[in-house]
Design an enzyme around this catalytic site. Structure first.
Site, PDB file in Angstrom:
ATOM      1  N   ASP A  10      52.461  58.057  53.640  1.00 49.70           N
ATOM      2  CA  ASP A  10      51.645  58.155  54.855  1.00 49.70           C
ATOM      3  C   ASP A  10      50.322  58.852  54.526  1.00 49.70           C
ATOM      4  O   ASP A  10      50.316  60.008  54.089  1.00 49.70           O
ATOM      5  CB  ASP A  10      52.381  58.950  55.940  1.00 49.70           C
ATOM      6  CG  ASP A  10      51.589  58.970  57.240  1.00 49.70           C
ATOM      7  OD1 ASP A  10      51.719  58.005  58.009  1.00 49.70           O
ATOM      8  OD2 ASP A  10      50.824  59.932  57.462  1.00 49.70           O
TER       9      ASP A  10
ATOM     10  N   TYR B  50      42.181  61.950  55.690  1.00 48.65           N
ATOM     11  CA  TYR B  50      42.701  62.909  54.702  1.00 48.65           C
ATOM     12  C   TYR B  50      41.853  62.920  53.423  1.00 48.65           C
ATOM     13  O   TYR B  50      42.014  63.800  52.585  1.00 48.65           O
ATOM     14  CB  TYR B  50      44.161  62.604  54.337  1.00 48.65           C
ATOM     15  CG  TYR B  50      45.114  62.500  55.506  1.00 48.65           C
ATOM     16  CD1 TYR B  50      44.766  62.954  56.780  1.00 48.65           C
ATOM     17  CD2 TYR B  50      46.383  61.946  55.347  1.00 48.65           C
ATOM     18  CE1 TYR B  50      45.634  62.841  57.850  1.00 48.65           C
ATOM     19  CE2 TYR B  50      47.264  61.836  56.419  1.00 48.65           C
ATOM     20  CZ  TYR B  50      46.871  62.274  57.671  1.00 48.65           C
ATOM     21  OH  TYR B  50      47.736  62.152  58.726  1.00 48.65           O
TER      22      TYR B  50
ATOM     23  N   LYS C 221      45.305  55.073  58.327  1.00 49.86           N
ATOM     24  CA  LYS C 221      44.824  55.148  59.720  1.00 49.86           C
ATOM     25  C   LYS C 221      43.312  55.037  59.826  1.00 49.86           C
ATOM     26  O   LYS C 221      42.584  55.578  58.994  1.00 49.86           O
ATOM     27  CB  LYS C 221      45.274  56.479  60.348  1.00 49.86           C
ATOM     28  CG  LYS C 221      46.744  56.768  60.099  1.00 49.86           C
ATOM     29  CD  LYS C 221      47.233  58.078  60.671  1.00 49.86           C
ATOM     30  CE  LYS C 221      48.594  58.420  60.100  1.00 49.86           C
ATOM     31  NZ  LYS C 221      48.592  59.240  58.885  1.00 49.86           N
TER      32      LYS C 221
END
Ligand SMILES: NC(=O)c1ccc[n+]([C@@H]2O[C@H](COP(=O)([O-])OP(=O)(O)OC[C@H]3O[C@@H](n4cnc5c(N)ncnc54)[C@H](OP(=O)(O)O)[C@@H]3O)[C@@H](O)[C@H]2O)c1
Length: 316
Positions: A46, A51, A80
């Protein structure tokens, strides 16, 4: 011996229930963690554009694939769309940055990170300060429905196998489901015993939307945690259940999600903990134990996304 388990999404795609979370993981620590995780049996990673570690993840996974340690088709990569790319005209640009950094030709699951758009300055400015000098980010008046509509072609073009959402409330999820032409297969939410998410989980499940749990250990490393942060691992009920099962409190917290049929993404860059967390797959909690843990709910939300609180689509 623990083994990966899978959940079948509404479009037939299979998602490994246990993912390695990677927020705040970078550099050599992240590379070692990914190597340890793949060796141990994790197949789901994930990450997110936010990030800023997709390049390291992409490089390491490519090395592991080239070494024959894992096959691309056995990996499941969730990433994402960051909120500065929520404008419909920016969605594919944001996606392509992730795809390229991850050195992949498709993403398994692509999530809208938040329903609240943030002003786009350039690809690297992820948290533009509020223009009035106040707290929080500079926000953009974009509707998440328009962002969603711009995500659907990613599946139609074969660039993403599946799409979903994160940090939306029940009403926002309902609106997306009503207009979705491509199924919304996953909703990533904060989930642990201190936060009652039963309503959202029930609604998601009833509508064939799987749930992934983030911050399953209470996200103790989040930079805005108060000094007297609530500690899930030290909770007497969690400890009592762990003792009775001869496992660790962290394994109970991960099993709390897995035993309810949810995907769970604990983050660790420590090899021993990565292995400890994987063993949670062996812990099957009873309904009574789950009820006891649910009884700890105290409205503790580690991710209230206060930086976006002034957005008209702020979810909480
Ligand atoms: N969609 C979203 O908006 C969203 C938001 C937040 C997070 N996420 C995703 O969910 C993942 C998990 O959330 P999170 O990283 O916030 O927090 P978390 O998984 O609840 O907690 C991670 C923390 O727990 C520690 N830890 C992990 N395993 C442990 C063990 N066995 N024993 C003791 N400590 C342990 C880690 O330290 P070490 O690394 O030192 O082991 C780290 O400090 C993220 O990494 C990210 O992938 C998504």
């Amino acid at each position: 011996m623990e083994k990966n388990t899978y959940i079948t999404l509404s479009n037939g795609q299979k998602i490994p229930s246990l993912a390695l979370g990677t927020w705040q993981a970078t550099g050599e620590k992240l590379r070692n963690a990914l190597r340890a995780a793949i060796k141990c049996g994790y197949r789901h990673i994930d990450t997110a554009y936010m990030y800023q570690n997709e390049t390291e993840i992409g490089q390491t996974l490519r090395e592991l694939i080239n070494e024959g340690a894992v096959k691309r088709e056995d990996l499941f990569i969730t990433t994402k769309l960051w909120s500065t790319f929520n404008q419909p005209g920016k969605v594919e640009d944001g996606f392509m940055l992730s795809l390229k950094a991850l050195q992949l030709d498709y993403i398994d699951l692509y999530l809208m990170h938040t329903p609240t758009a943030v002003k786009y300055i350039d690809d690297k400015t992820l948290m533009p300060p509020a223009e009035d000098g106040g707290p929080g980010f500079a926000l953009e008046d974009v509707h998440y429905i328009d962002t969603w509509k711009a995500m659907e072609p990613l599946v139609e073009k074969g660039l993403a196998k599946s799409i979903g959402v994160s940090n939306v409330n029940l009403q926002q999820l309902g609106e997306i489901l009503r207009i979705a032409k491509v199924p919304c297969v996953n909703n990533q939410i904060e989930n642990h015993p201190f936060l009652d998410q039963t309503g959202l989980i029930k609604f998601s499940k009833e509508n064939n939307v799987s749930i992934s749990a983030f911050g399953p250990l209470g996200s103790p490393e989040r930079p805005w945690a108060p000094e007297n942060d609530k500690n899930l691992r030290n909770d007497p009920v969690v400890k009592k259940i762990a003792d009775s099962r001869k496992c660790t409190p962290v394994q109970i917290l991960i099993a709390y999600n897995l035993s309810q049929g949810l995907v769970c993404a604990p983050k660790s860059t420590c090899v021993e903990r990565i292995e400890e967390n994987f063993k949670s797959l062996d812990v099957k909690l009873t309904t009574d134990e789950i009820n006891q843990l649910e009884g700890l709910a105290c409205n503790f939300r580690g991710f209230s996304w206060d930086f976006m609180i002034k957005h008209k689509h702020y979810p909480f």
